[in-house]
Design a protein around this motif. Structure first.
Motif, PDB file in Angstrom:
ATOM      1  N   PHE B  23      10.081  21.006   5.781  1.00 58.85           N
ATOM      2  CA  PHE B  23      10.310  20.789   7.060  1.00 58.85           C
ATOM      3  C   PHE B  23       9.086  20.308   7.529  1.00 58.85           C
ATOM      4  N   PHE B  24       7.952  21.184   7.113  1.00 60.30           N
ATOM      5  CA  PHE B  24       6.680  20.936   7.563  1.00 60.30           C
ATOM      6  C   PHE B  24       5.773  19.821   7.038  1.00 60.30           C
ATOM      7  N   ILE B  25       6.178  19.585   5.729  1.00 57.18           N
ATOM      8  CA  ILE B  25       5.308  18.293   5.050  1.00 57.18           C
ATOM      9  C   ILE B  25       5.408  17.006   5.832  1.00 57.18           C
ATOM     10  N   PRO B  26       6.583  16.562   6.061  1.00 57.19           N
ATOM     11  CA  PRO B  26       6.594  15.294   6.690  1.00 57.19           C
ATOM     12  C   PRO B  26       5.940  15.384   8.207  1.00 57.19           C
ATOM     13  N   ARG B  27       6.022  16.428   8.863  1.00 59.94           N
ATOM     14  CA  ARG B  27       5.483  16.465  10.157  1.00 59.94           C
ATOM     15  C   ARG B  27       3.897  16.530   9.968  1.00 59.94           C
ATOM     16  N   ALA B  28       3.350  16.972   8.721  1.00 60.01           N
ATOM     17  CA  ALA B  28       1.959  17.021   8.740  1.00 60.01           C
ATOM     18  C   ALA B  28       1.501  15.612   8.604  1.00 60.01           C
ATOM     19  N   ILE B  29       2.263  14.674   8.354  1.00 61.03           N
ATOM     20  CA  ILE B  29       1.644  13.310   7.845  1.00 61.03           C
ATOM     21  C   ILE B  29       1.027  12.661   9.063  1.00 61.03           C
ATOM     22  N   PRO B  30      -0.051  12.173   8.932  1.00 58.77           N
ATOM     23  CA  PRO B  30      -0.405  11.160   9.903  1.00 58.77           C
ATOM     24  C   PRO B  30       0.209   9.874   9.732  1.00 58.77           C
ATOM     25  N   GLY B  31       0.250   9.066  10.647  1.00 63.11           N
ATOM     26  CA  GLY B  31       0.961   8.017  10.783  1.00 63.11           C
ATOM     27  C   GLY B  31       2.634   8.252  11.158  1.00 63.11           C
ATOM     28  N   ASP B  32       3.214   7.003  11.229  1.00 62.45           N
ATOM     29  CA  ASP B  32       4.519   7.074  11.664  1.00 62.45           C
ATOM     30  C   ASP B  32       5.612   6.197  10.911  1.00 62.45           C
ATOM     31  N   PRO B  33       6.330   7.057  10.135  1.00 63.18           N
ATOM     32  CA  PRO B  33       7.272   6.507   9.096  1.00 63.18           C
ATOM     33  C   PRO B  33       8.238   5.662   9.852  1.00 63.18           C
ATOM     34  N   VAL B  34       8.664   5.914  11.182  1.00 60.60           N
ATOM     35  CA  VAL B  34       9.447   4.943  11.863  1.00 60.60           C
ATOM     36  C   VAL B  34       8.933   3.550  12.226  1.00 60.60           C
ATOM     37  N   GLN B  35       7.836   3.860  12.645  1.00 63.73           N
ATOM     38  CA  GLN B  35       7.165   2.635  13.128  1.00 63.73           C
ATOM     39  C   GLN B  35       7.073   1.626  11.985  1.00 63.73           C
ATOM     40  N   SER B  36       6.704   2.165  10.793  1.00 62.44           N
ATOM     41  CA  SER B  36       6.357   1.122   9.756  1.00 62.44           C
ATOM     42  C   SER B  36       7.777   0.576   9.296  1.00 62.44           C
ATOM     43  N   MET B  37       8.776   1.476   9.519  1.00 64.72           N
ATOM     44  CA  MET B  37       9.933   0.806   9.312  1.00 64.72           C
ATOM     45  C   MET B  37      10.547  -0.273  10.238  1.00 64.72           C
ATOM     46  N   VAL B  38      10.111  -0.027  11.374  1.00 63.19           N
ATOM     47  CA  VAL B  38      10.383  -0.984  12.651  1.00 63.19           C
ATOM     48  C   VAL B  38       9.725  -2.226  12.267  1.00 63.19           C
ATOM     49  N   ASN B  39       8.454  -2.283  11.898  1.00 58.02           N
ATOM     50  CA  ASN B  39       7.647  -3.339  11.555  1.00 58.02           C
ATOM     51  C   ASN B  39       8.119  -4.036  10.429  1.00 58.02           C
ATOM     52  N   ARG B  40       8.982  -3.203   9.406  1.00 54.54           N
ATOM     53  CA  ARG B  40       9.468  -3.820   8.117  1.00 54.54           C
ATOM     54  C   ARG B  40      10.698  -4.847   8.577  1.00 54.54           C
ATOM     55  N   ALA B  41      11.275  -4.147   9.589  1.00 58.41           N
ATOM     56  CA  ALA B  41      12.723  -4.751  10.201  1.00 58.41           C
ATOM     57  C   ALA B  41      12.442  -6.255  11.028  1.00 58.41           C
ATOM     58  N   GLN B  42      11.102  -6.229  11.396  1.00 59.12           N
ATOM     59  CA  GLN B  42      10.488  -7.368  11.964  1.00 59.12           C
ATOM     60  C   GLN B  42      11.395  -7.822  13.165  1.00 59.12           C
ATOM     61  N   GLY B  43      11.567  -6.554  14.094  1.00 60.55           N
ATOM     62  CA  GLY B  43      11.937  -7.243  15.680  1.00 60.55           C
ATOM     63  C   GLY B  43      13.450  -7.289  15.532  1.00 60.55           C
ATOM     64  N   GLN B  44      14.042  -6.733  14.476  1.00 61.39           N
ATOM     65  CA  GLN B  44      15.764  -6.775  14.538  1.00 61.39           C
ATOM     66  C   GLN B  44      16.010  -5.490  15.011  1.00 61.39           C
ATOM     67  N   ILE B  45      15.291  -4.576  15.203  1.00 59.57           N
ATOM     68  CA  ILE B  45      15.901  -3.196  15.692  1.00 59.57           C
ATOM     69  C   ILE B  45      15.489  -2.938  17.373  1.00 59.57           C
ATOM     70  N   ASP B  46      16.516  -2.995  18.230  1.00 64.81           N
ATOM     71  CA  ASP B  46      16.156  -2.924  19.476  1.00 64.81           C
ATOM     72  C   ASP B  46      15.687  -1.432  19.847  1.00 64.81           C
ATOM     73  N   SER B  47      14.996  -1.193  21.133  1.00 69.90           N
ATOM     74  CA  SER B  47      14.283   0.051  21.500  1.00 69.90           C
ATOM     75  C   SER B  47      15.250   1.108  21.459  1.00 69.90           C
ATOM     76  N   ASN B  48      16.650   0.987  21.676  1.00 68.61           N
ATOM     77  CA  ASN B  48      17.471   2.024  21.849  1.00 68.61           C
ATOM     78  C   ASN B  48      17.859   2.652  20.498  1.00 68.61           C
TER      79      ASN B  48
END
Lengths: 314, 326
Positions: B23-48
């Motif tokens: 549980f704690f390992i990913p929470r100790a990661i600096p950086g934002d995996p969701v953001q990196s995924m959103v970037n990869r999808a190149q704006g095809q994911i809306d904010s909701n």
């Protein structure tokens, strides 16, 4: 570990007297252990002087692309014209540093946790033992891979610390078992009866009798650490710019060296790892044979197939 | 019985510790995996959708760490390991379900063969000391010191590729679909030969070593002398008297290694691109797919725990001394 290694290695020609002088490290004076120590000694020397005797800068590119072994490049070159012998020599240091540092970290943790949990009875001892059992069953390699991959810009030393902090549990378990059996021996009881303090008993009465076990767990951790570091580098998790044997293999793999027939890119690094691993195992066999004399090889003690003659050595 | 209960209690505790680490390992990661995924999808994911992703991946900043933790435990109890980033929106449990059978089938079989062969050789080497048998040790030590992936790569060069008899990667031919047909099974077997043999070569020496050492130790016991004195055949003494008593540590080692099946062959699967759990972890690392990494780590840990429990049960059945203690 480097110091006794050099000492015993130097003492090879002077067989018996030297062995007696160095009582503390007597367990290293078997043929196997000495062979292993000599090889390790050579590698340690290489890791220190590797940078100076390397004929080229390991990262420097040249126009000799992917050339086989020749007079100018003894072990050939990479796809960028880097000299593989130089990479191997310079990379020795990182391998040795990781082996040594994580071996030390893990051994210190193992000694502190193992001996304490073996000597202290009650809740403290049980608790420490539970902690080491938890670490023992949690699979180390995947954990190391995951931690090393999420720590940003991990250095060689960082890798060594991660490996050291995750691989002490086995040593702690063995040391605990050994301490448990020593704790009730007469001489320890005698020391207790004369009013020696707990820490003096642990430090002076018990620890010296654990030397062989500690050494063996140190060597075991070094083997594990070296293989883990190389594995990490090979799957591309070691972020650092430093060369080690795994990095060489990582580049060789990613450039499909074998498909291009560039065996010289692969074989030397793999052999180097295997030689280091074998020499460490030899040291461990030597220690095992010292601890358990029955394991010594050689069938001389056997007369016919009736082992009765051997009764004398028990 | 209380011995077994104590062990089960310990494994439950360890499972809890592993889950908490997980549980704690990913929470100790600096950086934002969701953001990196959103970037990869190149704006095809809306904010909701982005917000629901944060909740899904347990990165909801509005919640306290405690309520996240209990929500995570609840999810695990329902068998919900989250969604994989790489194979979005496939659940992690489904991804794992696809890769587990491959690992278990190949490495499970190899582990059993390696145990049987290695233990058998260890019995022989430990019994007949001196002569050729002593050569087995240095040779197998050297073989086991070779890093596994290196041996695998060499094997691929020598036996696969152009003109080679074996395929160099994958679990089966791309042309066949997984089913119980001859085509598929023969293709899968052919693909598993090289990985299996290379694992065998590097893993057998451990069994040989420990069995040999136990044999040597046991063969000096009085009951062996008695067995010889009774005039029993050499073979009978070796198998029924010495080997039988020397086997115990290897049996517990075997049960432990069953647990390592799932995780221990990471490298084999990477080198051979074998579609198992280790290769999955490798891909997850490359894609920074944290839910998948977590799921794999959890599965590996739990399987080690189950195997350890089996080892304890086996010990209980084989060694009367543990029973008396309880």
């Amino acid at each position: 570990m480097a110091v006794p290694a050099a000492d015993v290695a130097a003492a090879v020609p002077v067989e018996e007297p030297a062995g007696k002088r160095r009582q503390a490290f007597r367990f290293l004076a078997t043929g196997k252990a000495i062979t292993g120590l000599v090889i390790i000694g050579v590698l340690v020397v290489l890791s220190v002087i590797g940078e100076w005797i390397a004929p080229y800068d390991p990262s420097a590119r040249s126009s000799d692309l992917l050339e086989g072994p020749s007079g100018r490049h003894w072990l050939g070159t990479t796809h960028l014209g880097q000299d593989i012998l130089s990479q191997l020599l310079v990379g020795t240091r990182s391998v040795m540093v990781v082996g040594l540092v994580s071996g030390l970290v893990a051994t210190i943790l193992a000694v502190v946790i193992g001996v304490t949990s073996g000597y202290l009875s009650g809740l403290g001892g049980e608790g420490l033992s539970a902690v080491s059992n938890v670490f023992l069953v949690i699979p180390a390699l995947p954990l190391i891979v995951i931690i090393a991959s999420i720590v940003p810009e991990v250095s060689t030393l960082g890798i060594a610390l991660i490996i050291g902090c995750t691989s002490w549990a086995w040593g702690a378990r063995v040391l605990r078992a050994q301490t448990l059996s020593l704790r009730r021996r007469d001489y320890v009881e005698a020391a207790r009866a004369t009013g020696e303090s707990t820490w003096r008993i642990i430090g002076v009465e018990i620890l010296p009798n654990l030397t062989a076990v500690i050494a063996s767990s140190f060597v075991g951790t070094v083997i594990f650490a070296v293989l883990s570091e190389i594995t990490l580098a090979f799957i591309g998790v070691s972020g650092g710019a430093e060369w080690n044997w795994g990095t060489i293999l990582f580049w060789a793999q990613s450039q499909q060296a074998l498909d291009q027939g560039a065996w010289w890119w692969f074989v030397p690094a793999g052999l180097a790892i295997a030689i280091l691993g074998t020499s460490l195992s030899l040291v461990n066999f030597g220690i095992d044979e010292f601890v358990n004399p029955r394991l010594r090889t050689g069938g001389r003690m056997r007369a016919g197939f009736t082992p009765v003659v051997r009764g004398g050595d028990r | 019985m209380s011995y077994l209960l104590r062990r089960i209690g310990f494994y439950l505790f360890t499972a809890w510790a592993a889950i908490t680490i997980n549980f704690f390992i990913p929470r100790a990661i600096p950086g934002d995996p969701v953001q990196s995924m959103v970037n990869r999808a190149q704006g095809q994911i809306d904010s909701n959708a982005i917000h629901s992703l944060y909740v899904l991946f347990g990165m909801d900043t509005d919640q306290s760490i405690f309520s996240q933790y209990f929500e995570y435990l609840g999810q695990l109890l329902r068998g919900d390991l989250g969604l994989s980033f790489t194979f979005f929106p496939t659940p992690v449990s489904e991804v794992l379900g696809d890769s587990l059978p491959w690992t278990i089938a190949l490495v499970g079989l190899t582990t059993i063969v390696s145990f049987v062969l290695g233990t058998g050789l260890g019995v022989l080497v430990g019994w007949r000391r001196g002569g050729w048998a002593d050569l087995v040790l240095p040779v197998t030590t050297f073989l086991s010191s070779i890093p596994y992936f290196w041996l695998g790569l060499i094997a691929i060069t020598l036996f696969a590729g152009d003109g080679g008899a074996f395929p160099s990667s994958g679990g089966y031919d791309p042309g066949v679909t997984p089913s119980f047909t001859w085509d598929f099974i023969s293709s899968a077997v052919l693909h598993s030969v090289l990985p299996a043999v290379t694992i065998l070569i590097t893993s057998m020496s451990g069994w040989i070593m420990s069995m040999r050492n136990m044999m040597v130790t046991v063969s000096q016991e009085d009951y062996i002398t008695v067995a010889h004195a009774k005039g029993l055949s050499e073979r009978r003494v070796m198998v029924s008297y010495a080997a039988r008593n020397a086997l115990l540590p290897n049996v517990s080692g075997f049960a432990m290694s069953l647990g390592l099946i799932v995780g221990g062959t990471l490298l084999m699967e990477i080198v051979f691109s074998y579609p198992g759990v280790g290769y999955e972890l490798f891909q997850a690392l490359g894609a920074k797919d944290y839910p998948l990494m977590q799921g794999i780590f959890l599965v590996i840990t739990l399987s080690v725990l189950v195997a350890n429990l089996l080892a304890d049960v086996a010990y209980l059945a084989l060694d009367p001394r543990t029973r008396r203690e309880g």
